[in-house]
Write an enzyme that holds these catalytic residues in place. Structure first.
Site, mmCIF file in Angstrom:
data_model
loop_
_atom_site.group_PDB
_atom_site.id
_atom_site.type_symbol
_atom_site.label_atom_id
_atom_site.label_comp_id
_atom_site.label_asym_id
_atom_site.label_seq_id
_atom_site.Cartn_x
_atom_site.Cartn_y
_atom_site.Cartn_z
ATOM 1 N N LYS A 171 -44.521 35.192 80.181
ATOM 2 C CA LYS A 171 -43.497 36.220 80.362
ATOM 3 C C LYS A 171 -44.069 37.536 80.883
ATOM 4 O O LYS A 171 -45.259 37.812 80.796
ATOM 5 C CB LYS A 171 -42.705 36.410 79.068
ATOM 6 C CG LYS A 171 -41.802 35.213 78.812
ATOM 7 C CD LYS A 171 -40.775 35.419 77.742
ATOM 8 C CE LYS A 171 -39.814 34.216 77.733
ATOM 9 N NZ LYS A 171 -38.855 34.303 76.614
ATOM 10 N N ARG A 205 -42.319 27.208 72.665
ATOM 11 C CA ARG A 205 -41.785 26.786 73.960
ATOM 12 C C ARG A 205 -42.737 27.259 75.056
ATOM 13 O O ARG A 205 -42.907 28.460 75.267
ATOM 14 C CB ARG A 205 -40.385 27.374 74.168
ATOM 15 C CG ARG A 205 -39.665 26.889 75.413
ATOM 16 C CD ARG A 205 -38.259 27.484 75.470
ATOM 17 N NE ARG A 205 -37.488 26.979 76.611
ATOM 18 C CZ ARG A 205 -37.518 27.488 77.833
ATOM 19 N NH1 ARG A 205 -38.280 28.547 78.090
ATOM 20 N NH2 ARG A 205 -36.798 26.959 78.807
#
Length: 294
Positions: free
Chosen positions: A227, A262
């Site tokens: 991210k 995840r």
């Protein structure tokens, strides 16, 4: 670490001493922030999913709509066109639990029809009020995520007085709403929504205070993989280069109560989870003989 061969979803959910498990990301999209366009061919997508299973993924999360900052909704029929052939083929090729990453009831139900057993809803049932009753009726597992705004708007000056407390209260409220819709609370996973309507400071605070969210008592899903906040801290503009920063967040998350991680880079993150669990078990005096071989 949840064994890639013996992983059983419902016993894992019911076990308060559950081992952390890795969820592999499979985006069937042209525009996801990290791997958009790579797996649009159904055969290639299934091959990628099976490769992640062989690398240790306990769950595969299949999505047909990018939720990167600024992204726009994808029509339900187009989401289904992208993902249903992949989920159907994967369910026939492997017993791995399949998660469908969608906020839309019709997409979720179509995915369940062909083999999905988890609905990963980043809107926590707010985008489509029909979704929670579908999950309840079909007996699927449900992941509820916190997000301020929508993917299109979520990074437009997200503001909190106390991000951890507000996320915790939101998840408790959505857990109650899901239960009132008929969803078995034992089948609910919670996700603080790292990167969804949060500044870098908010993301770091949520990670630092993750145990407060984990204390709710449901399995905690954490998705930090590749991210933007990691890239801004480590100086890596290419998401594919953020493996080490991601690994640091995965280790921290496991050490602070995360149950499901995840990730895009399954094999190295499985190794990270195994290593941090070995340290935890040594610290608590637990027998480490049960670790699966790499």
């Amino acid at each position: 670490m949840a064994d890639k061969v013996r992983f059983q979803l419902h016993p894992w959910l019911a076990d308060p001493r559950r081992e952390p498990a890795v969820m592999g990301v499979l985006n069937i999209t042209p525009d996801s922030f990290s791997d958009g366009g790579l797996w649009q061919d159904p055969s290639a997508a299934v091959d990628r999913a099976l490769a992640m299973v062989s690398e240790g993924a306990a769950v595969i999360d299949v999505g047909g709509e990018s939720t990167r900052p600024g992204s726009q909704p994808v029509p339900e029929n187009e989401q289904a066109r992208r993902i249903i052939p992949v989920i159907s083929a994967l369910a026939k090729a492997s017993p791995v639990p399949i998660s469908v990453d969608t906020t839309r009831a019709s997409v979720a139900e179509s995915a369940i029809d062909v083999g999905a057993v988890i609905v990963n809803d980043i809107s926590a049932g707010r985008d489509d009020p029909r979704l929670l009753p579908v999950v309840a009726r079909r007996g699927a597992v449900l992941s509820l995520m916190h997000m301020q705004g929508t993917p299109a708007t979520m990074q437009a000056n997200p503001t909190y007085e106390n991000v951890t407390d507000e996320v915790r209260r939101f998840l408790l409220d959505r857990l109650k709403v899901a239960q009132e819709a008929g969803v078995d609370p034992r089948n609910v996973i919670l996700d603080p929504g790292i990167g969804f309507g949060k500044t870098d400071a908010h993301n770091l605070t949520l990670l630092a205070e993750l145990r407060t969210i984990a204390a709710i008592g449901r399995p905690l899903l954490v998705g930090t993989s590749r991210k933007g906040f990691i890239g801004r801290i480590t100086g890596e503009s290419d998401p594919a280069d953020r493996r080490f920063g991601t690994a640091a967040t995965i280790a921290w998350a496991v050490a602070n109560g995360a149950a499901l991680l995840r990730v895009h880079d399954v094999e190295p993150m499985v190794g990270v989870v195994r290593m941090i669990r070995a340290i935890q078990k040594a610290s608590s005096g637990e027998n480490q003989a049960n670790f699966p071989a790499p």
